[in-house]
Design a protein around this motif. Structure first.
Motif, PDB file in Angstrom:
ATOM      1  N   PRO A  52     -53.238   0.572 -38.956  1.00 18.45           N
ATOM      2  CA  PRO A  52     -52.374   0.669 -37.771  1.00 18.45           C
ATOM      3  C   PRO A  52     -53.010   1.458 -36.629  1.00 18.45           C
ATOM      4  CG  PRO A  52     -51.142   1.134 -39.778  1.00 18.45           C
ATOM      5  CD  PRO A  52     -52.586   1.124 -40.158  1.00 18.45           C
ATOM      6  N   THR A  53     -53.820   2.462 -36.966  1.00 16.12           N
ATOM      7  CA  THR A  53     -54.452   3.304 -35.941  1.00 16.12           C
ATOM      8  C   THR A  53     -55.961   3.202 -36.058  1.00 16.12           C
ATOM      9  OG1 THR A  53     -52.601   4.867 -35.971  1.00 16.12           O
ATOM     10  CG2 THR A  53     -54.689   5.635 -35.038  1.00 16.12           C
ATOM     11  N   ILE A  54     -56.617   2.846 -34.955  1.00 16.18           N
ATOM     12  CA  ILE A  54     -58.070   2.710 -34.936  1.00 16.18           C
ATOM     13  C   ILE A  54     -58.633   3.489 -33.750  1.00 16.18           C
ATOM     14  CG2 ILE A  54     -60.027   1.133 -34.729  1.00 16.18           C
ATOM     15  CD1 ILE A  54     -58.399  -1.027 -36.069  1.00 16.18           C
ATOM     16  N   VAL A  55     -59.606   4.361 -34.049  1.00 17.09           N
ATOM     17  CA  VAL A  55     -60.314   5.110 -33.012  1.00 17.09           C
ATOM     18  C   VAL A  55     -61.693   4.476 -32.849  1.00 17.09           C
ATOM     19  CG1 VAL A  55     -61.228   7.339 -32.295  1.00 17.09           C
ATOM     20  CG2 VAL A  55     -59.094   7.233 -33.614  1.00 17.09           C
ATOM     21  N   LEU A  56     -61.971   3.961 -31.667  1.00 19.83           N
ATOM     22  CA  LEU A  56     -63.231   3.284 -31.381  1.00 19.83           C
ATOM     23  C   LEU A  56     -64.214   4.259 -30.737  1.00 19.83           C
ATOM     24  CD1 LEU A  56     -61.603   0.102 -29.846  1.00 19.83           C
ATOM     25  CD2 LEU A  56     -62.534   0.317 -32.156  1.00 19.83           C
ATOM     26  N   THR A  57     -65.459   4.232 -31.197  1.00 20.33           N
ATOM     27  CA  THR A  57     -66.444   5.161 -30.647  1.00 20.33           C
ATOM     28  C   THR A  57     -67.821   4.530 -30.679  1.00 20.33           C
ATOM     29  OG1 THR A  57     -67.260   7.440 -30.772  1.00 20.33           O
ATOM     30  CG2 THR A  57     -66.906   6.308 -32.863  1.00 20.33           C
ATOM     31  N   ARG A  58     -68.832   5.311 -30.347  1.00 23.46           N
ATOM     32  CA  ARG A  58     -70.225   4.873 -30.464  1.00 23.46           C
ATOM     33  C   ARG A  58     -71.017   5.982 -31.146  1.00 23.46           C
ATOM     34  NH1 ARG A  58     -72.417   3.542 -25.000  1.00 23.46           N
ATOM     35  NH2 ARG A  58     -70.465   4.012 -23.972  1.00 23.46           N
ATOM     36  N   PHE A  59     -72.005   5.601 -31.948  1.00 28.26           N
ATOM     37  CA  PHE A  59     -72.858   6.601 -32.586  1.00 28.26           C
ATOM     38  C   PHE A  59     -73.923   7.050 -31.609  1.00 28.26           C
ATOM     39  CE2 PHE A  59     -73.280   2.320 -34.383  1.00 28.26           C
ATOM     40  CZ  PHE A  59     -74.474   1.906 -33.829  1.00 28.26           C
ATOM     41  N   CYS A  60     -74.525   8.197 -31.885  1.00 26.42           N
ATOM     42  CA  CYS A  60     -75.495   8.805 -30.966  1.00 26.42           C
ATOM     43  C   CYS A  60     -76.940   8.570 -31.375  1.00 26.42           C
ATOM     44  CB  CYS A  60     -75.242  10.311 -30.888  1.00 26.42           C
ATOM     45  SG  CYS A  60     -73.567  10.763 -30.409  1.00 26.42           S
ATOM     46  N   SER A  61     -77.176   8.233 -32.639  1.00 32.14           N
ATOM     47  CA  SER A  61     -78.537   8.209 -33.180  1.00 32.14           C
ATOM     48  C   SER A  61     -79.282   6.912 -32.933  1.00 32.14           C
ATOM     49  CB  SER A  61     -78.490   8.477 -34.688  1.00 32.14           C
ATOM     50  OG  SER A  61     -77.679   7.501 -35.328  1.00 32.14           O
ATOM     51  N   ASN A  62     -78.627   5.932 -32.333  1.00 33.90           N
ATOM     52  CA  ASN A  62     -79.240   4.624 -32.153  1.00 33.90           C
ATOM     53  C   ASN A  62     -78.703   4.002 -30.875  1.00 33.90           C
ATOM     54  OD1 ASN A  62     -79.774   1.720 -32.417  1.00 33.90           O
ATOM     55  ND2 ASN A  62     -80.406   2.192 -34.497  1.00 33.90           N
ATOM     56  N   PRO A  63     -79.572   3.528 -29.989  1.00 33.29           N
ATOM     57  CA  PRO A  63     -79.116   3.003 -28.699  1.00 33.29           C
ATOM     58  C   PRO A  63     -78.435   1.651 -28.775  1.00 33.29           C
ATOM     59  CG  PRO A  63     -81.486   2.730 -28.916  1.00 33.29           C
ATOM     60  CD  PRO A  63     -81.046   3.539 -30.104  1.00 33.29           C
ATOM     61  N   ARG A  64     -78.378   1.044 -29.965  1.00 35.92           N
ATOM     62  CA  ARG A  64     -77.805  -0.293 -30.086  1.00 35.92           C
ATOM     63  C   ARG A  64     -76.294  -0.289 -30.213  1.00 35.92           C
ATOM     64  NH1 ARG A  64     -81.215  -2.264 -35.028  1.00 35.92           N
ATOM     65  NH2 ARG A  64     -79.274  -3.342 -35.446  1.00 35.92           N
ATOM     66  N   ALA A  65     -75.631   0.845 -30.099  1.00 39.50           N
ATOM     67  CA  ALA A  65     -74.186   0.901 -30.307  1.00 39.50           C
ATOM     68  C   ALA A  65     -73.438   0.165 -29.204  1.00 39.50           C
ATOM     69  CB  ALA A  65     -73.716   2.355 -30.358  1.00 39.50           C
ATOM     70  N   TYR A  66     -72.360  -0.524 -29.597  1.00 34.36           N
ATOM     71  CA  TYR A  66     -71.452  -1.119 -28.631  1.00 34.36           C
ATOM     72  C   TYR A  66     -70.735  -0.035 -27.843  1.00 34.36           C
ATOM     73  CZ  TYR A  66     -71.447  -6.092 -29.960  1.00 34.36           C
ATOM     74  OH  TYR A  66     -71.778  -7.411 -30.175  1.00 34.36           O
ATOM     75  N   ASP A  67     -70.461  -0.313 -26.576  1.00 38.33           N
ATOM     76  CA  ASP A  67     -69.608   0.541 -25.758  1.00 38.33           C
ATOM     77  C   ASP A  67     -68.187   0.472 -26.324  1.00 38.33           C
ATOM     78  OD1 ASP A  67     -67.839   1.495 -23.710  1.00 38.33           O
ATOM     79  OD2 ASP A  67     -69.424   1.181 -22.239  1.00 38.33           O
ATOM     80  N   PRO A  68     -67.523   1.603 -26.549  1.00 33.93           N
ATOM     81  CA  PRO A  68     -66.151   1.574 -27.068  1.00 33.93           C
ATOM     82  C   PRO A  68     -65.210   0.722 -26.207  1.00 33.93           C
ATOM     83  CG  PRO A  68     -67.015   3.798 -27.172  1.00 33.93           C
ATOM     84  CD  PRO A  68     -68.027   2.986 -26.429  1.00 33.93           C
ATOM     85  N   ALA A  69     -65.462   0.661 -24.912  1.00 38.93           N
ATOM     86  CA  ALA A  69     -64.607  -0.154 -24.038  1.00 38.93           C
ATOM     87  C   ALA A  69     -64.711  -1.631 -24.400  1.00 38.93           C
ATOM     88  CB  ALA A  69     -64.995   0.069 -22.577  1.00 38.93           C
ATOM     89  N   GLN A  70     -65.903  -2.089 -24.782  1.00 40.50           N
ATOM     90  CA  GLN A  70     -66.069  -3.476 -25.213  1.00 40.50           C
ATOM     91  C   GLN A  70     -65.319  -3.730 -26.511  1.00 40.50           C
ATOM     92  OE1 GLN A  70     -68.024  -6.512 -23.979  1.00 40.50           O
ATOM     93  NE2 GLN A  70     -66.285  -6.967 -25.305  1.00 40.50           N
ATOM     94  N   LEU A  71     -65.427  -2.798 -27.452  1.00 42.33           N
ATOM     95  CA  LEU A  71     -64.694  -2.923 -28.708  1.00 42.33           C
ATOM     96  C   LEU A  71     -63.183  -2.937 -28.448  1.00 42.33           C
ATOM     97  CD1 LEU A  71     -66.733  -0.382 -30.887  1.00 42.33           C
ATOM     98  CD2 LEU A  71     -66.965  -2.874 -30.863  1.00 42.33           C
ATOM     99  N   GLN A  72     -62.742  -2.102 -27.527  1.00 49.01           N
ATOM    100  CA  GLN A  72     -61.315  -2.039 -27.201  1.00 49.01           C
ATOM    101  C   GLN A  72     -60.830  -3.361 -26.604  1.00 49.01           C
ATOM    102  OE1 GLN A  72     -60.210   0.846 -24.184  1.00 49.01           O
ATOM    103  NE2 GLN A  72     -58.236   1.206 -25.191  1.00 49.01           N
TER     104      GLN A  72
END
Length: 460
Positions: A380-400
């Motif tokens: 029911p509750t999902i917190v979207l973020t990005r990891f710091c150790s790798n530049p390939r992370a999706y932008d949380p706004a895109q995931l949202q």
């Protein structure tokens, strides 16, 4: 990336060694392409010849698969430890230290050993053919070379070798296996391996060798067909899931272990204790147990008793790893649709009555939309973020944006509260503020996210 010319030319300390390793082309951090000249086995063999080709002298158990290969390797290594078989273990990626990738009898090289290994490799490469090293070697090639050097220096009897990417053109595919394993096939790394089960299966089946037995847990008919045809081409025996290898799972909700009965090509095992949750882990353990049984036919040290001891003693972080906090925290390295489905099923079976808060991040070369579609049906509750150790992370706004679309179009979606955070630390603080005392916090979607969350918990 720092150019090759800027790398340390003399390795005098541990920091020099790590810099020499990390400042290389890293296909775990950038997106590889099919046309890369780095994906050529003759190149890898030439690089290994620089360190006297230990892969030709040390036998291996070679493991490929979309998911489960790391767990299978870890269970087999634990069995070999219990059997006092002096062996190496090569896995990727690492969680917190580069040295985790190469272990001998579960022990990583210490900083002094790693520094010496890197210094020797640097010196040998400096004296090698300039054309061979002008555009590398890459990060994974260096990891492979250092691992084989370490295993050779430690005079191991056997290496448990996990592929990095695919199988056919992977750096590890120049080994001389005594057993090969394909755990399972799913759609991952499609930009480099192909976008169908058949194409990916063909890449994984590239590890098959003439006369070397294959153990496999694949299930899709089209994948089975590809593997069968390849095995006929190289004339190797195949032991199939549900025919030659079976795993029966008994698990009581609330228990942090499961009990297995496993039928291998050699014998039956009953009442095995596996400290890894999830029905999918039973299949991975069955592969490792079957490999151990095949090895036992020429090594009397491996017995049903040592197999049981090794399975029970398996330690493999970030595979539904549970941290005893208030509320509990579960971290899982699932990073593709199949592994996310397995994670969700394991969560539902073991923690389904607790209200969860999920932290999610994903790499840009992964099918994040499908993963979110699955997770939205359970969390029911999902917190979207990005990891710091790798530049390939999706932008949380895109995931949202994707998750909002799922909320609007998928009737099975239960996600009602979507939050974003700039990094895993902020996401964890937010999850803690939301989670109830009787709830649970989960983190999944990428091994990079799970590793960063784990570091927060371990170092707290």
């Amino acid at each position: 990336m720092t150019s090759h010319n800027a790398l340390p030319t003399v390795i005098t300390c541990y920091d020099d060694a790590l810099r020499w390793i990390y400042e290389r082309i890293d296909y775990e951090r950038i997106r590889p392409v099919r046309t890369s000249t780095h994906f050529r086995l003759e190149r890898v063999e030439r690089l290994l010849s620089v360190i006297d080709s230990p892969q030709n002298r040390i036998p291996a158990v070679h493991i490929a698969g979309t998911k489960g290969k790391g767990t299978t390797a870890a269970v087999l290594s634990s069995i070999l430890n219990a059997s006092h078989v002096h062996h190496g273990l090569f896995t990727s990626p690492h969680i917190s230290q580069f040295e985790e990738r190469m272990r001998v009898d579960s022990v990583m090289p210490n900083p002094q050993q790693l520094t010496a290994l890197v210094a020797e490799l640097q010196d040998r490469l400096a004296r090698a053919d300039a054309a061979l090293v002008e555009d590398g070697p890459t990060y994974f090639e260096v990891a492979t070379l250092l691992a084989w050097m370490y295993f050779d220096q430690q005079q191991v009897e056997l290496v448990v070798l996990e592929t990095g990417l695919g199988g056919r053109l992977d750096c590890t595919n120049v080994c001389r296996p005594v057993v090969t394993i394909i755990t399972s096939i799913g759609l991952d790394h499609t930009h480099i391996l192909g976008d169908t089960y058949e194409l990916i299966a063909a890449e994984k089946a590239g590890i098959l060798k003439h006369g070397v037995p294959l153990l496999t847990w694949v299930s899709q008919p089209e994948v089975i067909d590809v593997v069968r045809k390849k095995s006929q081409q190289v004339d190797c025996p195949v032991y199939w899931r549900d025919i030659d290898i079976q795993a029966d799972v008994h698990h009581l909700s609330g228990q942090l272990t499961q009990t297995l009965n496993v039928t291998s090509p050699v014998r039956n095992h009953t009442g095995l204790t596996l400290p890894l949750l999830g029905h999918h882990q039973a299949g991975n353990a069955a592969m490792a147990i079957s490999a151990a049984d095949l090895l036992s036919q020429t090594d009397a040290r491996i017995t049903p008793a040592t197999i049981a001891q090794g399975v029970a003693g398996t330690i493999w972080p970030l595979r539904f790893e549970i941290f005893d906090r208030s509320p509990p925290v579960i971290l899982d390295a699932a990073h593709n649709p199949d592994s996310i489905a397995a994670f969700s099923a394991t969560f539902r079976e073991n923690f389904g009555r607790r209200p969860p808060v999920l932290i999610f991040a994903s790499s840009q070369d992964k099918d994040a939309r499908t993963m979110l579609h699955t997770l939205s049906q359970h969390f029911p509750t999902i917190v979207l973020t990005r990891f710091c150790s790798n530049p390939r992370a999706y932008d949380p706004a895109q995931l949202q944006s994707w998750l909002t679309n799922i909320q609007n179009t998928n009737k099975a979606c239960v996600t009602s509260n979507v939050q974003t955070a700039d990094n895993p630390a902020a996401a964890f603080r937010l999850a803690q503020s939301i989670a109830s005392d009787d709830g649970v916090i989960c983190g999944t979607g990428s091994i990079f996210l799970a590793a960063e969350l784990r570091a927060l918990l371990v170092n707290a």
